[in-house]
Enzyme design. Structure first.
Site, PDB file in Angstrom:
ATOM      1  N   THR A   1      36.942 117.008  50.653  1.00 19.35           N
ATOM      2  CA  THR A   1      37.952 116.084  50.706  1.00 19.35           C
ATOM      3  C   THR A   1      39.300 116.634  50.459  1.00 19.35           C
ATOM      4  O   THR A   1      39.543 117.235  49.288  1.00 19.35           O
ATOM      5  CB  THR A   1      37.780 115.162  49.440  1.00 19.35           C
ATOM      6  OG1 THR A   1      36.067 114.612  49.595  1.00 19.35           O
ATOM      7  CG2 THR A   1      38.682 113.799  49.361  1.00 19.35           C
TER       8      THR A   1
ATOM      9  N   CYS B   1      34.673 112.249  42.596  1.00 24.59           N
ATOM     10  CA  CYS B   1      35.327 111.651  43.714  1.00 24.59           C
ATOM     11  C   CYS B   1      36.480 110.684  43.475  1.00 24.59           C
ATOM     12  O   CYS B   1      37.753 110.882  43.656  1.00 24.59           O
ATOM     13  CB  CYS B   1      34.350 110.879  44.755  1.00 24.59           C
ATOM     14  SG  CYS B   1      33.448 112.184  45.447  1.00 24.59           S
TER      15      CYS B   1
ATOM     16  N   LYS C   1      26.977 109.358  48.580  1.00 26.45           N
ATOM     17  CA  LYS C   1      26.881 108.839  47.469  1.00 26.45           C
ATOM     18  C   LYS C   1      26.187 109.659  46.565  1.00 26.45           C
ATOM     19  O   LYS C   1      24.936 109.868  46.911  1.00 26.45           O
ATOM     20  CB  LYS C   1      26.490 107.352  47.193  1.00 26.45           C
ATOM     21  CG  LYS C   1      27.464 106.438  47.946  1.00 26.45           C
ATOM     22  CD  LYS C   1      26.923 104.882  47.670  1.00 26.45           C
ATOM     23  CE  LYS C   1      25.563 104.830  48.454  1.00 26.45           C
ATOM     24  NZ  LYS C   1      25.805 104.756  49.985  1.00 26.45           N
TER      25      LYS C   1
END
Length: 442
Positions: free
Chosen positions: A121, A266, A157
Site C-alpha cells: 500500500t 491498514c 482482510k
C-alpha cells in the site's frame, strides 16, 4: 509464470502461496534469514486461516520457494511483486524506504524486460519513484532494459486473506502499458473465471483506490461510533439503529457495528497516510481528520466506562480482558484497542489478566513491559482470565466469547460486571442473570 515476491509478511506470503496454488512458479524473498528458514520448514510468521497448508504443500511440490537472495530469484522471473512494509513515519506519511530499496536492487540486477508490481500500500506517485529508482540503477550500469511498473493494490482482510485472494471482489490493475496489462490479466485470469473481476485503470488511479477504499471503511466505523456516543446520551440502543439503517441497501450492514475502535496494520496507517498526502497537495481533509480523532477517542471508551463505575483510582482491583488481537481471525495486535485499554487500566492502578485464542505469543512481545512489571498476566483459558475479577472487558469478538456460561462467570468473578466493547451480549438477558452490563451506545 515465474514470479518473484519480495517480502513475506501478510501480503507477500498470501500472494505467493495463492499464485503458486494456481500452478505458477513462485519465489518469495526476504532479508530475514530466520524467517526464510522457518518457512522452508513450514513454520509461518503469521497466523492466517488456510494459509499454512498452501505454503507447506506448494513448497513440497516445488512451486513455492523461499530465499534471501533476490539476484538469484531474478534469474528466472519476469514478474516482480514488491510487498514490503510501508510503516507510518512520525508525521503519518508512508515510509517508502523499503519499497525504493527493493526497486534499486531490482534495477541493479535487471537484464531483460520485466513487470515490477507495487503490491504494498503506497501513496499516489509511488510508481513514479519506483520507476526512477530502477532507471537510476540501469543508468549507473550504462545499460538499456525495458520494464513496466504496475500498481496492483491488495484488498485482503486479515483472518480471511486466502479466501479474499482466491475469490476476489475485484482485481485492480493500474498501468500505462498494454504489454504489462496483458501480462497481469493473464496472471489473474484463473481468479476470475466465473466473471471478469479485473478493473484496469491508470497507475495513480489504482494507488488512490486502495487508500480511498480503506479510508471509507474506517469512516463508516467512526461514524457509527459517533452515533453510538449520541445514543448513550439520548437513551437509544445503537443496535436497533444499526439494524434500521443497515436494511437500507444503499448503506448495508458491513462496517456499521459500534465498538471500541478499529486497529490493525491498514486502517490507522492508511487514514494517516491519506491525511498526509492531502496536506502535501494543499488540501485540508476534514472528514479524514475527524475519522482519526473519533477512533482515538473510541479506544478510550471502555476505560471511561470503567472509571465511571469504579472511580478513577483502580488500585486493588482486578480486570479480566477477553480478546487482544485487533479483530477475530488474526494474531495481529498492531494498533489494537486492547493495548490502549490495558495501558489505561494498569496506569490507574489495576492489575489485569488477559486471554486471546490466537494472539498469546504476540502478546508476550507487544505487552512485554506490563508482563515484566507483573501488572499483567496472560491466562491459559478465557475463564481463567476472569477468576476473582472485579469486571470482564470484552475487547475482541472471537466466537468462543459469544455464548459464554454466565452462571460459571458469576461464580468465578469477584463482582458480576461486564463491559462489552463489541455489543455481543443482550443487556436484558445479563440484567436477568444479575450482571451489571455496559455496552457501546446501548
Amino acid at each position: 509464470m515465474h514470479i518473484t515476491i519480495i517480502g513475506t509478511g501478510y501480503v507477500g506470503l498470501v500472494t505467493g502461496a495463492c499464485f503458486s496454488e494456481m500452478g505458477n512458479h513462485v519465489t518469495c524473498v526476504d532479508v530475514d534469514k530466520s524467517k526464510i528458514e522457518n518457512l522452508k520448514k513450514g513454520i509461518l510468521p503469521i497466523y492466517e486461516p488456510g494459509l499454512e497448508p498452501l505454503v507447506v504443500n506448494n513448497h513440497k511440490s516445488g512451486l513455492l520457494k523461499f530465499t534471501t537472495d533476490l539476484s538469484a530469484a531474478m534469474e528466472d522471473s519476469d514478474l516482480f511483486f514488491i510487498a514490503v512494509g510501508t510503516p507510518p513515519g512520525e508525521d503519518g506519511s508512508a515510509d517508502l524506504q523499503y519499497v525504493l530499496a527493493v526497486a534499486s536492487e531490482i534495477g541493479h540486477h535487471l537484464t531483460r524486460y520485466a513487470v515490477i508490481v507495487d503490491k504494498s500500500t503506497v501513496p499516489v506517485g509511488t510508481a513514479d519513484k519506483v520507476r526512477n529508482a530502477i532507471q537510476e540503477e540501469l543508468t549507473k550500469r550504462k545499460v538499456t532494459v525495458e520494464f513496466d511498473v504496475v500498481s496492483n493494490p491488495e484488498f485482503l482482510k486479515e483472518g480471511a486473506a486466502v479466501g479474499d485472494f482466491m475469490r476476489p471482489d475485484r482485481v485492480v490493475i493500474g498501468t500505462d502499458s498494454l504489454r504489462s496489462e496483458k501480462i497481469m490479466k493473464d496472471l489473474y485470469a484463473p481468479f476470475s473465471r466465473v466473471q471478469d473481476k479485473i478493473v484496469s485503470m491508470g497507475i495513480r488511479d489504482a494507488e488512490m483506490t486502495k487508500y480511498a477504499a480503506n479510508s471509507l471503511l474506517a469512516t463508516k466505523i467512526s461514524f457509527m461510533n459517533e452515533i453510538a456516543f449520541m445514543c448513550e446520551k439520548l437513551g437509544v440502543d445503537v443496535e436497533n439503529v444499526r439494524k434500521g439503517i443497515g436494511s437500507d441497501s444503499r448503506i448495508g450492514y458491513s462496517f456499521i457495528y459500534a465498538g471500541c475502535g478499529y486497529g490493525g496494520s491498514c486502517f490507522p496507517k492508511d487514514v494517516q497516510a491519506l491525511i498526509r498526502t492531502a496536506g502535501e497537495a494543499g488540501f485540508s481533509p476534514l472528514i479524514l481528520e475527524a475519522v482519526e480523532k473519533r477512533n482515538a477517542m473510541q479506544k478510550k471508551r471502555l476505560f471511561e466506562k470503567v472509571i465511571s463505575h469504579f472511580g478513577s483510582d483502580l488500585s486493588g482491583l482486578r480486570f479480566g480482558i477477553w480478546g487482544l488481537a485487533f479483530k477475530p481471525g488474526t494474531d495481529d495486535m498492531r494498533e489494537a484497542p486492547a493495548t490502549v485499554v490495558i495501558d489505561q487500566l494498569i496506569n490507574a492502578g489495576a492489575t489485569v489478566t488477559a486471554y486471546d485464542p490466537v494472539a498469546m505469543e504476540e502478546a508476550k512481545h507487544t505487552l512485554a513491559t506490563h508482563l515484566k512489571n507483573s501488572k499483567l498476566t496472560l491466562a491459559d483459558h478465557q475463564y481463567d482470565a476472569i477468576k476473582d475479577a472485579d469486571a470482564m472487558l470484552l475487547v475482541t469478538e472471537w466466537k468462543p466469547f459469544r455464548q459464554p456460561d454466565f452462571e460459571a462467570m458469576k461464580r468465578l468473578m469477584a463482582r458480576p460486571v461486564i463491559f462489552d466493547g463489541r455489543n455481543q451480549y443482550n443487556p436484558e438477558q445479563l440484567k436477568e442473570e444479575g450482571f451489571h452490563y455496559e455496552g457501546i451506545g446501548r
